[in-house]
Design an enzyme around this catalytic site. Sequence first.
Site, short mmCIF file in Angstrom:
data_model
loop_
_atom_site.label_atom_id
_atom_site.label_comp_id
_atom_site.label_asym_id
_atom_site.label_seq_id
_atom_site.Cartn_x
_atom_site.Cartn_y
_atom_site.Cartn_z
NE ARG A 211 -3.99 2.11 -0.15
CZ ARG A 211 -3.74 2.77 -1.13
NH1 ARG A 211 -2.74 2.71 -1.98
NH2 ARG A 211 -4.40 4.01 -1.21
CB CYS A 215 0.66 6.03 -0.90
SG CYS A 215 -0.88 5.71 -0.38
#
Length: 254
Positions: A211, A215
């Site tokens: 994750r 980002c």
Amino acid sequence: MRCAAFLLVLAIPAIAGEIPLSERRSGYDLMRQETRSIQDDDAANPGMLWVIEGKDLWNEKTDPGSRSCADCHGDASVSMKGVAARYPAFSAAAGRPVDLEQRINLCRTTQQHAAPLAFESRRLLAITAYVARQSRGMPIEMSSDPRSAPFLAAGREEFERRRGQLNLACTQCHDDNWGRHLGGSIIPQGHPTGYPIYRLEWQGLGSLQRRLRGCISGVRSEPYDYGAPQLVNLELYLMWRARGMVLESPAVRP
């Protein structure tokens, strides 16, 4: 001196827009009820497929003469209870904090004399999810180990640092603009309470590092490699930032 250094990190004044502890909210709270219901029901939560597989791996020997995780740690529901709530944690062998996936691989290489599992491989995600599942419902309790102080400070710097072509920092989204919409999605506060996590976008389970890399790529910056110290430092800070919040793994997110 080490203890004083760690207390100094904890005493750093809150940055502008930082979320007060009393106002923190899990991404679960910002989801629609339909998605919450998937997480709430183990029979519907697809992340539980990895947990079930992880239970088999917990009892698996890498070869006939080796030891399984269970041979050393016994019943995971007892020995692993609360473990995921304390990682990343300082490893004397590594000389720095390691996250849960790295801790599992250290056990494999030093205790089981087996090859480490690849980051984001199904087997590593499965056994990590199984271990994390034993802490579901427990509060995050980060250690005050003074050896982790400089790495915690470095993680906070990563969170606050602008990067990429968009010149954005994590804090600008997850502290300053949480609850608002970005491209049709609600911006969460960025608390890592559910990892490994099943994302409907991924149609699979993924780690916190996956994750974070997503980002970083999203702001048009070059992501760090899996296992990079910068990612582990950032994980450490995020878990400290979420201290006291309840673990949900395996959580479900859009």
